[in-house]
Design a protein around this motif. Structure first.
Motif, PDB file in Angstrom:
ATOM      1  N   ASN A  92       0.825  -1.219   0.000  1.00 46.77           N
ATOM      2  CA  ASN A  92       0.000   0.000   0.000  1.00 46.77           C
ATOM      3  C   ASN A  92       0.851   1.258   0.000  1.00 46.77           C
ATOM      4  OD1 ASN A  92      -2.397  -1.583   0.167  1.00 46.77           O
ATOM      5  ND2 ASN A  92      -2.083  -1.786   2.375  1.00 46.77           N
ATOM      6  N   THR A  93       1.944   1.254   0.779  1.00 49.29           N
ATOM      7  CA  THR A  93       2.784   2.451   0.892  1.00 49.29           C
ATOM      8  C   THR A  93       4.035   2.385   0.022  1.00 49.29           C
ATOM      9  OG1 THR A  93       4.072   1.539   2.742  1.00 49.29           O
ATOM     10  CG2 THR A  93       2.041   2.728   3.283  1.00 49.29           C
ATOM     11  N   GLY A  94       4.352   1.184  -0.498  1.00 48.88           N
ATOM     12  CA  GLY A  94       5.558   1.038  -1.323  1.00 48.88           C
ATOM     13  C   GLY A  94       6.834   0.895  -0.520  1.00 48.88           C
ATOM     14  N   GLU A  95       6.728   0.746   0.801  1.00 50.83           N
ATOM     15  CA  GLU A  95       7.920   0.592   1.648  1.00 50.83           C
ATOM     16  C   GLU A  95       8.451  -0.845   1.596  1.00 50.83           C
ATOM     17  OE1 GLU A  95       7.582   2.850   5.669  1.00 50.83           O
ATOM     18  OE2 GLU A  95       5.531   2.395   5.042  1.00 50.83           O
ATOM     19  N   ILE A  96       9.741  -0.966   1.861  1.00 50.84           N
ATOM     20  CA  ILE A  96      10.364  -2.288   1.889  1.00 50.84           C
ATOM     21  C   ILE A  96      11.427  -2.323   2.982  1.00 50.84           C
ATOM     22  CG2 ILE A  96      12.083  -1.670   0.122  1.00 50.84           C
ATOM     23  CD1 ILE A  96      11.758  -4.616  -0.911  1.00 50.84           C
ATOM     24  N   LEU A  97      11.544  -3.447   3.639  1.00 45.19           N
ATOM     25  CA  LEU A  97      12.546  -3.629   4.694  1.00 45.19           C
ATOM     26  C   LEU A  97      13.427  -4.821   4.341  1.00 45.19           C
ATOM     27  CD1 LEU A  97      12.370  -3.490   8.492  1.00 45.19           C
ATOM     28  CD2 LEU A  97      12.835  -5.730   7.495  1.00 45.19           C
ATOM     29  N   PHE A  98      14.733  -4.661   4.589  1.00 47.45           N
ATOM     30  CA  PHE A  98      15.701  -5.730   4.367  1.00 47.45           C
ATOM     31  C   PHE A  98      16.355  -6.091   5.695  1.00 47.45           C
ATOM     32  CE2 PHE A  98      15.551  -2.990   0.616  1.00 47.45           C
ATOM     33  CZ  PHE A  98      15.168  -3.908  -0.355  1.00 47.45           C
ATOM     34  N   GLY A  99      16.390  -7.390   6.006  1.00 46.52           N
ATOM     35  CA  GLY A  99      16.922  -7.825   7.294  1.00 46.52           C
ATOM     36  C   GLY A  99      17.955  -8.922   7.170  1.00 46.52           C
ATOM     37  N   GLU A 100      18.982  -8.844   7.990  1.00 38.23           N
ATOM     38  CA  GLU A 100      20.025  -9.870   8.065  1.00 38.23           C
ATOM     39  C   GLU A 100      19.984 -10.503   9.453  1.00 38.23           C
ATOM     40  OE1 GLU A 100      23.329 -12.080   6.519  1.00 38.23           O
ATOM     41  OE2 GLU A 100      21.981 -10.667   5.524  1.00 38.23           O
ATOM     42  N   VAL A 101      20.044 -11.837   9.502  1.00 42.92           N
ATOM     43  CA  VAL A 101      19.999 -12.572  10.770  1.00 42.92           C
ATOM     44  C   VAL A 101      21.326 -13.290  10.962  1.00 42.92           C
ATOM     45  CG1 VAL A 101      18.808 -14.335  12.114  1.00 42.92           C
ATOM     46  CG2 VAL A 101      17.508 -12.881  10.527  1.00 42.92           C
ATOM     47  N   LYS A 102      21.995 -13.029  12.075  1.00 41.08           N
ATOM     48  CA  LYS A 102      23.298 -13.639  12.350  1.00 41.08           C
ATOM     49  C   LYS A 102      23.216 -14.481  13.623  1.00 41.08           C
ATOM     50  CE  LYS A 102      25.920 -11.938   9.026  1.00 41.08           C
ATOM     51  NZ  LYS A 102      26.538 -12.829   8.022  1.00 41.08           N
ATOM     52  N   TYR A 103      23.393 -15.791  13.463  1.00 41.23           N
ATOM     53  CA  TYR A 103      23.404 -16.686  14.621  1.00 41.23           C
ATOM     54  C   TYR A 103      24.831 -17.201  14.824  1.00 41.23           C
ATOM     55  CZ  TYR A 103      21.540 -19.986  18.014  1.00 41.23           C
ATOM     56  OH  TYR A 103      21.253 -20.667  19.180  1.00 41.23           O
ATOM     57  N   THR A 104      25.716 -16.278  15.203  1.00 43.02           N
ATOM     58  CA  THR A 104      27.121 -16.614  15.419  1.00 43.02           C
ATOM     59  C   THR A 104      27.548 -16.112  16.789  1.00 43.02           C
ATOM     60  OG1 THR A 104      28.010 -14.533  14.530  1.00 43.02           O
ATOM     61  CG2 THR A 104      27.529 -16.287  12.948  1.00 43.02           C
ATOM     62  N   ASN A 105      28.764 -16.467  17.180  1.00 44.36           N
ATOM     63  CA  ASN A 105      29.295 -16.037  18.475  1.00 44.36           C
ATOM     64  C   ASN A 105      30.114 -14.752  18.365  1.00 44.36           C
ATOM     65  OD1 ASN A 105      28.188 -18.270  19.856  1.00 44.36           O
ATOM     66  ND2 ASN A 105      29.884 -19.565  19.184  1.00 44.36           N
ATOM     67  N   LYS A 106      30.044 -14.065  17.231  1.00 42.87           N
ATOM     68  CA  LYS A 106      30.795 -12.834  17.013  1.00 42.87           C
ATOM     69  C   LYS A 106      29.861 -11.630  17.024  1.00 42.87           C
ATOM     70  CE  LYS A 106      34.291 -15.077  14.088  1.00 42.87           C
ATOM     71  NZ  LYS A 106      34.917 -15.091  12.742  1.00 42.87           N
ATOM     72  N   LEU A 107      30.401 -10.483  17.468  1.00 44.24           N
ATOM     73  CA  LEU A 107      29.650  -9.243  17.376  1.00 44.24           C
ATOM     74  C   LEU A 107      29.476  -8.863  15.914  1.00 44.24           C
ATOM     75  CD1 LEU A 107      31.392  -7.119  20.185  1.00 44.24           C
ATOM     76  CD2 LEU A 107      29.222  -8.360  20.326  1.00 44.24           C
ATOM     77  N   VAL A 108      28.352  -8.275  15.590  1.00 43.24           N
ATOM     78  CA  VAL A 108      28.067  -7.880  14.213  1.00 43.24           C
ATOM     79  C   VAL A 108      28.341  -6.393  14.046  1.00 43.24           C
ATOM     80  CG1 VAL A 108      26.237  -7.623  12.493  1.00 43.24           C
ATOM     81  CG2 VAL A 108      26.365  -9.699  13.884  1.00 43.24           C
ATOM     82  N   GLY A 109      29.076  -6.058  12.960  1.00 41.37           N
ATOM     83  CA  GLY A 109      29.450  -4.673  12.740  1.00 41.37           C
ATOM     84  C   GLY A 109      28.874  -4.088  11.468  1.00 41.37           C
ATOM     85  N   VAL A 110      29.390  -2.913  11.098  1.00 42.51           N
ATOM     86  CA  VAL A 110      28.849  -2.153   9.974  1.00 42.51           C
ATOM     87  C   VAL A 110      29.084  -2.862   8.643  1.00 42.51           C
ATOM     88  CG1 VAL A 110      30.922  -0.764   9.504  1.00 42.51           C
ATOM     89  CG2 VAL A 110      28.624   0.206   9.110  1.00 42.51           C
ATOM     90  N   LYS A 111      30.072  -3.746   8.587  1.00 40.96           N
ATOM     91  CA  LYS A 111      30.323  -4.494   7.347  1.00 40.96           C
ATOM     92  C   LYS A 111      29.100  -5.314   6.939  1.00 40.96           C
ATOM     93  CE  LYS A 111      33.504  -7.805   5.239  1.00 40.96           C
ATOM     94  NZ  LYS A 111      34.681  -8.701   5.454  1.00 40.96           N
ATOM     95  N   THR A 112      28.430  -5.926   7.915  1.00 40.84           N
ATOM     96  CA  THR A 112      27.217  -6.699   7.631  1.00 40.84           C
ATOM     97  C   THR A 112      26.126  -5.815   7.045  1.00 40.84           C
ATOM     98  OG1 THR A 112      27.682  -8.319   9.370  1.00 40.84           O
ATOM     99  CG2 THR A 112      25.383  -8.086   8.684  1.00 40.84           C
ATOM    100  N   LEU A 113      25.975  -4.601   7.584  1.00 40.86           N
ATOM    101  CA  LEU A 113      24.968  -3.665   7.076  1.00 40.86           C
ATOM    102  C   LEU A 113      25.313  -3.221   5.662  1.00 40.86           C
ATOM    103  CD1 LEU A 113      22.466  -1.903   7.455  1.00 40.86           C
ATOM    104  CD2 LEU A 113      23.927  -0.196   8.578  1.00 40.86           C
ATOM    105  N   SER A 114      26.589  -2.963   5.399  1.00 38.03           N
ATOM    106  CA  SER A 114      27.006  -2.540   4.061  1.00 38.03           C
ATOM    107  C   SER A 114      26.715  -3.622   3.024  1.00 38.03           C
ATOM    108  CB  SER A 114      28.506  -2.193   4.061  1.00 38.03           C
ATOM    109  OG  SER A 114      28.777  -1.134   4.955  1.00 38.03           O
ATOM    110  N   THR A 115      26.993  -4.872   3.381  1.00 36.49           N
ATOM    111  CA  THR A 115      26.713  -5.992   2.481  1.00 36.49           C
ATOM    112  C   THR A 115      25.218  -6.114   2.223  1.00 36.49           C
ATOM    113  OG1 THR A 115      28.657  -7.185   3.306  1.00 36.49           O
ATOM    114  CG2 THR A 115      26.995  -8.478   2.139  1.00 36.49           C
ATOM    115  N   LEU A 116      24.422  -5.921   3.274  1.00 39.98           N
ATOM    116  CA  LEU A 116      22.967  -5.990   3.130  1.00 39.98           C
ATOM    117  C   LEU A 116      22.462  -4.902   2.193  1.00 39.98           C
ATOM    118  CD1 LEU A 116      20.219  -7.180   4.005  1.00 39.98           C
ATOM    119  CD2 LEU A 116      20.274  -5.650   5.998  1.00 39.98           C
TER     120      LEU A 116
END
Length: 338
Positions: A261-285
């Motif tokens: 209806n609004t044309g919005e879209i969301l993209f999500g990344e799920v990480k099930y690891t023992n490491k902290l997630v940083g900005v590199k993951t967001l850039s790839t997404l």
């Protein structure tokens, strides 16, 4: 007797059965004496992840996820759990005298005429061969036969077909997934190692399970998170009309939500690891999101990253929703309380 005596009384008869084939034969088949006499039918589904907190109130989210990843939402299976997932697997699934050791096979043999071929197909899907072509290559079964058996397995609610959330149901990009986690775990870790189990090699099989368990659980975590978002829509920063995942030409995005209806879209990344997630993951997404052909060129976009182990500081001030295990833990507690 029912027609002449009981039909006009207040008596209600409930008939339950775990075999779809048997129930259809006796109540949906025109030649059956029961045909046309049922007044209602219900197809009971396995319990969802959120219900596990009622069975295991003292368990944390990671423990609940491990239980769900192995036993699915069937109460009889879940109640076999004994405080440690790997010890439960050893004592309840790797020992020949236990009912969980081959219950998946018994259920399928009850429903199917040629179980051997079905076992091969389900095993192939459990190992990640999710398209018709890959299943054919892995099993050596012809296309027509694979298509027929996949259709039967869908009718029995053993597997389901998924398409990218931006596609319609007829998309050629459809993949197959085993619906029930117990079946998925069984055909990934028990059925392929049956020869070793028969020889008493419990320790070897358990090592194989431990080595691959986090990767296996990661996919379950993706499905659980998607379900939790459906149940708690305020978790993300937009209302959506559809939610699922997306894939194309080797690219894959764990969660994609759209609002038609609004044309919005969301993209999500799920990480099930023992490491902290940083900005590199967001850039790839963000890069992968450019390949998603949906909506207009100036569509409003939102981003979501979910991490089992938390986040690095460099991602904290970015325009992205961040969800960690503590947030999900609170949600499951709230749902349990309600």
């Amino acid at each position: 007797y029912w027609d002449n005596k009981l039909k006009t009384t207040d008596i209600k008869i409930f008939i339950c059965g775990s075999s779809i084939r048997m129930m259809e034969k006796h109540f949906f088949n025109y030649s059956s004496p029961h045909y046309g006499r049922r007044t209602k039918q219900f197809k009971l589904q396995p319990l969802g992840f959120s219900a596990l907190k009622d069975f295991f109130p003292s368990a944390g989210l990671e423990e609940l996820l491990a239980i769900y990843a192995v036993f699915g939402g069937t109460p009889a299976y879940m109640l076999e759990y004994e405080n440690d997932i790997f010890e439960t697997i050893r004592t309840r699934m790797l020992r020949k005298e236990e009912f969980l050791h081959k219950d998946a096979e018994f259920i399928l043999r009850e429903e199917l005429r040629e179980p051997r071929y079905y076992f091969s197909i389900i095993r192939s899907i459990a190992f990640g061969n999710t398209t018709t072509g890959r299943i054919m290559n892995d099993t050596g079964i012809t296309k027509d036969v694979v298509a027929k058996y996949l259709s039967t397995l869908q009718d029995l609610d053993i597997i389901e077909r998924h398409v990218p959330v931006t596609e319609n149901i007829k998309s050629r990009k459809g993949i197959y997934r085993i619906k029930d986690n117990y079946f998925r775990f069984y055909f990934r870790f028990i059925f392929p190692y049956m020869e070793y189990i028969e020889m008493g090699e419990e320790d070897f099989v358990l090592r194989e399970i431990k080595t691959n368990f986090q990767r296996y659980s990661g996919l379950v975590f993706e499905y659980v998170v998607t379900d939790l978002i459906k149940e708690n829509r305020n978790l993300i920063q937009m209302q959506f009309t559809r939610i699922g995942s997306w894939w194309s030409a080797g690219d894959e995005i764990d969660i994609v939500a759209i609002n038609e209806n609004t044309g919005e879209i969301l993209f999500g990344e799920v990480k099930y690891t023992n490491k902290l997630v940083g900005v590199k993951t967001l850039s790839t997404l963000r890069e992968k999101a450019k390949n998603v052909k949906w909506g207009t060129d100036n569509r409003p976009e939102h981003y979501l990253v979910i991490s089992k182990s938390g986040f690095e500081k460099d991602i904290m001030d970015k325009d992205v929703t961040l969800i960690d295990l503590n947030t999900l833990e609170k949600i499951t507690k709230i749902q349990n309380h309600n």
